[in-house]
Design an enzyme around this catalytic site. Sequence first.
Site, PDB file in Angstrom:
ATOM      1  N   VAL A  14       0.831  -1.215   0.000  1.00 55.51           N
ATOM      2  CA  VAL A  14       0.000   0.000   0.000  1.00 55.51           C
ATOM      3  C   VAL A  14       0.867   1.267   0.000  1.00 55.51           C
ATOM      4  O   VAL A  14       0.623   2.201  -0.772  1.00 55.51           O
ATOM      5  CB  VAL A  14      -0.962  -0.021   1.208  1.00 55.51           C
ATOM      6  CG1 VAL A  14      -1.723   1.291   1.328  1.00 55.51           C
ATOM      7  CG2 VAL A  14      -1.938  -1.197   1.091  1.00 55.51           C
ATOM      8  N   LYS A 105      -7.140  -0.923   8.948  1.00 54.44           N
ATOM      9  CA  LYS A 105      -8.514  -1.172   9.424  1.00 54.44           C
ATOM     10  C   LYS A 105      -8.552  -1.702  10.844  1.00 54.44           C
ATOM     11  O   LYS A 105      -9.420  -1.346  11.626  1.00 54.44           O
ATOM     12  CB  LYS A 105      -9.265  -2.124   8.482  1.00 54.44           C
ATOM     13  CG  LYS A 105      -8.675  -3.532   8.410  1.00 54.44           C
ATOM     14  CD  LYS A 105      -9.027  -4.218   7.137  1.00 54.44           C
ATOM     15  CE  LYS A 105      -8.238  -3.633   5.997  1.00 54.44           C
ATOM     16  NZ  LYS A 105      -6.905  -4.209   5.785  1.00 54.44           N
ATOM     17  N   LYS A 205     -13.928  -4.065   9.014  1.00 52.84           N
ATOM     18  CA  LYS A 205     -14.485  -3.117   8.035  1.00 52.84           C
ATOM     19  C   LYS A 205     -15.960  -2.865   8.321  1.00 52.84           C
ATOM     20  O   LYS A 205     -16.421  -1.728   8.236  1.00 52.84           O
ATOM     21  CB  LYS A 205     -14.303  -3.671   6.615  1.00 52.84           C
ATOM     22  CG  LYS A 205     -12.850  -3.746   6.170  1.00 52.84           C
ATOM     23  CD  LYS A 205     -12.732  -4.528   4.870  1.00 52.84           C
ATOM     24  CE  LYS A 205     -11.297  -4.723   4.441  1.00 52.84           C
ATOM     25  NZ  LYS A 205     -11.132  -5.746   3.407  1.00 52.84           N
TER      26      LYS A 205
HETATM   27  N1  HSE Z   1      -6.966  -8.837   2.821  1.00 54.13           N
HETATM   28  C1  HSE Z   1      -8.029  -8.008   2.352  1.00 54.13           C
HETATM   29  C2  HSE Z   1      -8.855  -8.742   1.325  1.00 54.13           C
HETATM   30  C3  HSE Z   1      -7.558  -6.730   1.715  1.00 54.13           C
HETATM   31  O1  HSE Z   1      -8.570  -9.894   0.987  1.00 54.13           O
HETATM   32  O2  HSE Z   1      -9.827  -8.164   0.873  1.00 54.13           O
HETATM   33  C4  HSE Z   1      -7.192  -5.700   2.707  1.00 54.13           C
HETATM   34  O3  HSE Z   1      -8.242  -5.439   3.579  1.00 54.13           O
END
Ligand code: HSE
Length: 426
Positions: A14, A105, A205
Amino acid sequence: MKKVGVAILGLGVVGSGTYKILTEHREFYKKNHCLDITVEGVMELNRERALSLGVEESKIASNIAEICSNSEIDIVVEAMGGIEPAKTFVLAALNSGKSIVTSNKELYCKYGHELEKVAKKNDCGLYYEATCVGGVPVIRALLDNLQGNKIISLTGIINGTTNYILTKMADCGAPYGEVLKEAQKLGYAEANPTSDVEGYDAVYKLSILSSLSFHTKVPYTEIYREGITDVDPVDIQYGKHFGYAMKLLAIGKNGEHGIEVRVHPAFIKSTHPLASVNDSYNAVYITGDGVEDVMLYGRGAGALPTGSAIVGDIIYCATHQGNNYSTFNNTEKADLTTKFIKNFESEYYLRLSAKDKAGVLSKITSHFTKRGISISQVIQEKAEDGQVPLIILTHTTFENDVKKTVDELNASEGVAKVLSVVRVIS
Ligand code: HSE
């Protein structure tokens, strides 16, 4: 031209994506946003990685104090992940007057209340679009576009790893373990896949998104969680027969009796827009009282998609006066007036293995009748070794009644064993 100095903590996937976008688009931002955004500092243990990205040696900081004391830096991007040292670094940056843009997150979900308090105290910005659904601008949509609505529900495919695995299991009928290995080989799943496949990533999330949507703190500890590790491809195939696709869904609902928040595999009608969100793609389907249904779709992870969300936050932070904080009381725990519904309602799919003898079917259905569960469809396959596979679909009923029925069926010796239970989203 306004000058904006940025520091990036962590140059992994990122952080590198963010660095690349910022440096490659510098002239573009000057021309279109009247902003001269430069990366004035980075923190990265792997110096070679930083240098190979083109970072000047003098811009590689050895500790957070160097970033905090650098007056050229206005905004600190935290792209390290994990709780520590990310939390300590973010708090230090806020306390030295820098605004924060984070993609973390877990940190924001667990400690957002603490970070926000320090941000407010120092009159700094705290931006976190990249924490949820990567490049899909769902947080900005909720905060800046849909804020006139009462959000009734949001249903999302918010984890790309599990969506990739379930899509492949559906396509080729392979078991979970085999597809996971393949996904790890291709880089879609991490070497330690627990956070993704057990649903923790989606829970973090959903906690962030449902708090924003329903204007009250929804702690991650209130969210029901079930991952995909027990999903059997046999059920995915039966689901197809009934016109369903299996997805790991994150569901948030705000109704008159309270808030319902859950992450689990579910069957969804193949005609629903979420059913065609495949592979590692993500989507969030939001229903508001004015706008009705809105679906946002795109890449939920990856260097440039997540970098896009981060850079969007940097530009927002640099071009807006004042700082926006939560519309709700952002505390660690939920507000005492917030009610969470645990005994939620759903339709259900059950797969049983039953004895092939007279009276068994009526005994099985009597367990459903006893709890007032109405059966909508039944399939009985041909017997093998005296056992018949039985698929039962129910009308809408309560979760607790289904759990009790399953326990009773499993305890009813010689009648049937429940092999799987999948919630069906109607
Ligand atoms: N590991 C997460 C996913 C992405 O597979 O969507 C980052 O939140």
